[in-house]
Design an enzyme around this catalytic site. Sequence first.
Site, PDB file in Angstrom:
ATOM      1  CD  GLU A  34      -2.767   1.193   2.475  1.00 28.38           C
ATOM      2  OE1 GLU A  34      -3.117   0.112   2.991  1.00 28.38           O
ATOM      3  OE2 GLU A  34      -3.121   2.303   2.919  1.00 28.38           O
ATOM      4  CB  THR A  69      -5.976   1.817   5.050  1.00 29.21           C
ATOM      5  OG1 THR A  69      -5.315   0.662   4.538  1.00 29.21           O
ATOM      6  CG2 THR A  69      -6.262   2.803   3.943  1.00 29.21           C
TER       7      THR A  69
HETATM    8  S1  SF4 Z   1     -11.558  -1.918   4.264  1.00 32.60           S
HETATM    9 FE1  SF4 Z   1      -9.660  -1.286   5.269  1.00 32.60          FE
HETATM   10  S2  SF4 Z   1      -8.597  -3.160   5.847  1.00 32.60           S
HETATM   11 FE2  SF4 Z   1     -10.162  -3.679   4.367  1.00 32.60          FE
HETATM   12  S3  SF4 Z   1      -9.084  -3.671   2.416  1.00 32.60           S
HETATM   13 FE3  SF4 Z   1     -10.019  -1.650   2.665  1.00 32.60          FE
HETATM   14  S4  SF4 Z   1      -8.434  -0.414   3.616  1.00 32.60           S
HETATM   15 FE4  SF4 Z   1      -7.804  -2.553   3.844  1.00 32.60          FE
END
Ligand code: SF4
Length: 504
Positions: A321, A357
């Site tokens: 990421e 994230t």
């Molecule tokens: S919802 Fe959050 S943890 Fe799930 S793939 Fe998306 S960014 Fe990643």
Amino acid sequence: MTGLIVCTALGLEARAVARGLRPPPGRPGIRVVRIGMGPDRAARAAALLPPAAALAVTGFGGALHDGLRPGDVLVATEVRSGDRVWPCPSAPLLAGELLRAGLPARLGPLVTSPGIVTGRARLALAREGACAVDMESAPLAEAAGGRPFAAVRVIVDAPGAPLLNPATLCGAVPARRTLTRIGPVLARWAAAVGPRRVLLASPRSFCAGVERAIEIVELALDRFGPPVYVRKQIVHNIHVVRDLERRGAVFVDELAEVPEGAATVFSAHGVAPSVREEAARRGLRVVDATCPLVAKVHAEARRFAARGDLVVLIGHAGHEEVEGVLGEVPGAGVLVEDEAEIEGLRPGRGVAYLTQTTLAADEAGRVSAAIRRRFPDAEGPRGDDICYATTNRQRAVRAVADEADLVLVVGSANSSNALRLTEVAARSGRDGAPLARLVDGPGDVALDWLREARTVGVTAGASTPGSVVDDVVAALGGLGPLEVEERRVTEENVEFTLPKEVRP
Ligand code: SF4
């Protein structure tokens, strides 16, 4: 009451196991009992056994197929005899412990037969999915009567290496040594036996972005047919990857490994624009499974860079990421992993910051606060970059860690959010931090962790299938009475739309 009774058919098996249990330091509460050969003798001996908290049977066994070789150790997932089946739910814990002890442990069904099985009878049992055969386990499984029970067999013959072959008989000495090494592992298994409470953190397991990414690969396989190439692991979980591989997905590290024009999925973690350009140049049929919440961070990075800011990304080096987001802003982005790195920044222009994230919210908060102290005009993301799924799972694990002696976080070692959950759990706990451990499945749970753990918190990273959590809980249930409670901190109802390339 005796803690563990270990039963063997032969005296030489009993002596080999007992050798591994000899003092020092001594193994009080463990008895090794010779029960004689065959199901009738085993049944008569089982009726006379003294009370014990747990019962195990071990010794030599025969493989039913050549997937098991002499010297392998079969830990029974269930014992079969005729129409009867006795499950052995703690088998994955025991097999994992044997592997860590350096023994070639395998899992599978064990059949108890009234006599030696050869030829067509052996084939028939193998066709029914059984892995090995013995002559004593079933009566002992019955005698266990729901108490923790284990059946562990050292393979001494196999279809390709029958018992009467001199080479097989030569294997008896190493097989006895293996039995000696199994003894201490059975002792650790017995020490972990006892009633327990499991607190299931909720939410746990798949988030909306992971569900969407897996569905995209499944739909791409339906639409384009296998093989479908996936750049990097679609989500960071080995069980998901293996399952999709079985269905025709091919995981590659770089697009150079993908044939021209092939159907290719980008993983949930996102890619840099240079990867998209390369895919276009090579004529690949791309389906983008980047999570929309990761795509939002990409868009913010582009917006900040377009107005001339230095984009400071709080995250972990090497994560896909991070590579994708920084790839959006070449020459205008910098990664910081902790507060100490902020002092070294010399931006010479405006500063904006973003976060990966899947960070731990408390840690990321400290780093972003340090950025704002050093650069008071620094602008952060419009909403929180740490996604709802990460935040909710961290809140939930805190709620169970407060009451737990041990917290098991189910997830793969390369899963950022599972790693962060383990760290958050280790920092939590009202009366001192619980032991927090990341496990990829029940086989990773060390029996020593469980010895003193009467309350076990269980959670899972956003990329971990719920079925693996179920496997862990089922295995714990094989160690004694289990009370399972769920601790839900919030409901989740997030859904994302599918990309047009695979939309039904
Ligand atoms: S919802 Fe959050 S943890 Fe799930 S793939 Fe998306 S960014 Fe990643």
